[in-house]
Motif scaffolding. Sequence first.
Motif, PDB file in Angstrom:
ATOM      1  N   MET A   1       0.844  -1.180   0.000  1.00 48.98           N
ATOM      2  CA  MET A   1       0.000   0.000   0.000  1.00 48.98           C
ATOM      3  C   MET A   1       0.889   1.243   0.000  1.00 48.98           C
ATOM      4  O   MET A   1       1.824   1.351   0.780  1.00 48.98           O
ATOM      5  N   SER A   2       0.596   2.178  -0.866  1.00 56.50           N
ATOM      6  CA  SER A   2       1.415   3.380  -0.960  1.00 56.50           C
ATOM      7  C   SER A   2       0.897   4.452  -0.015  1.00 56.50           C
ATOM      8  O   SER A   2      -0.176   4.338   0.567  1.00 56.50           O
ATOM      9  N   GLY A   3       1.668   5.503   0.118  1.00 57.31           N
ATOM     10  CA  GLY A   3       1.305   6.615   0.979  1.00 57.31           C
ATOM     11  C   GLY A   3       0.275   7.512   0.336  1.00 57.31           C
ATOM     12  O   GLY A   3      -0.368   7.152  -0.655  1.00 57.31           O
ATOM     13  N   GLN A  41       6.286   8.654   9.504  1.00 52.14           N
ATOM     14  CA  GLN A  41       6.039   8.287   8.104  1.00 52.14           C
ATOM     15  C   GLN A  41       5.716   9.492   7.211  1.00 52.14           C
ATOM     16  O   GLN A  41       5.073   9.342   6.178  1.00 52.14           O
ATOM     17  N   ILE A  42       6.161  10.674   7.600  1.00 50.56           N
ATOM     18  CA  ILE A  42       6.015  11.860   6.748  1.00 50.56           C
ATOM     19  C   ILE A  42       7.277  11.953   5.909  1.00 50.56           C
ATOM     20  O   ILE A  42       8.382  12.114   6.432  1.00 50.56           O
ATOM     21  N   LEU A  43       7.110  11.813   4.602  1.00 49.68           N
ATOM     22  CA  LEU A  43       8.244  11.801   3.675  1.00 49.68           C
ATOM     23  C   LEU A  43       8.653  13.209   3.257  1.00 49.68           C
ATOM     24  O   LEU A  43       9.831  13.479   3.039  1.00 49.68           O
ATOM     25  N   ASP A  59       3.395  14.701   2.092  1.00 46.80           N
ATOM     26  CA  ASP A  59       3.429  13.382   1.463  1.00 46.80           C
ATOM     27  C   ASP A  59       3.839  12.365   2.518  1.00 46.80           C
ATOM     28  O   ASP A  59       4.836  12.561   3.222  1.00 46.80           O
ATOM     29  N   THR A  60       3.070  11.286   2.597  1.00 45.65           N
ATOM     30  CA  THR A  60       3.286  10.294   3.647  1.00 45.65           C
ATOM     31  C   THR A  60       3.523   8.915   3.054  1.00 45.65           C
ATOM     32  O   THR A  60       3.110   8.621   1.938  1.00 45.65           O
ATOM     33  N   ALA A  61       4.164   8.078   3.841  1.00 42.25           N
ATOM     34  CA  ALA A  61       4.377   6.678   3.474  1.00 42.25           C
ATOM     35  C   ALA A  61       3.196   5.861   3.965  1.00 42.25           C
ATOM     36  O   ALA A  61       2.373   6.327   4.768  1.00 42.25           O
ATOM     37  N   ALA A  62       3.132   4.633   3.490  1.00 39.94           N
ATOM     38  CA  ALA A  62       2.127   3.699   3.994  1.00 39.94           C
ATOM     39  C   ALA A  62       2.299   3.588   5.500  1.00 39.94           C
ATOM     40  O   ALA A  62       3.413   3.611   6.017  1.00 39.94           O
ATOM     41  N   GLY A  63       1.218   3.496   6.208  1.00 44.04           N
ATOM     42  CA  GLY A  63       1.269   3.374   7.657  1.00 44.04           C
ATOM     43  C   GLY A  63       1.074   4.688   8.384  1.00 44.04           C
ATOM     44  O   GLY A  63       0.924   4.697   9.606  1.00 44.04           O
TER      45      GLY A  63
END
Length: 115
Positions: A1-3, A41-43, A59-63
């Motif tokens: 699952m993507s962000g 998980q904040i990219l 932009d966030t990562a999965a989770g």
Amino acid sequence: MSGQRYCLALDLIDDAALIAEYQQLHRRIWPAVAEHLRSQQILEMQIWRLGTRLFMVMDTAAGFSFEGLDHAARANPDVQAWETLMWRFQAPTPWTDPGGKWQPLEQIFCLTDQP
């Protein structure tokens, strides 16, 4: 699952000196705050300004979850100190939920969704 990408809005108090100080503080945020954001998980996070209105693109990562971010922030005294300092400059938008700060924007257009 993507962000996912989130876009949020918040206002600043309409005071040129406060706005300048707010911008100066964001040129290099506290390392503990940056570490906190990355650990949740904040990219990528950007804040844009038009007058007194702020727009955040995150932009966030999965989770990633806002609940997890809030829980971790409440447990981190450095983040709490930063948030207290920031509230000196910030003001809720007319559409902000009671007790809230950053409010999500509703996406109404996306070019990649167009034929």
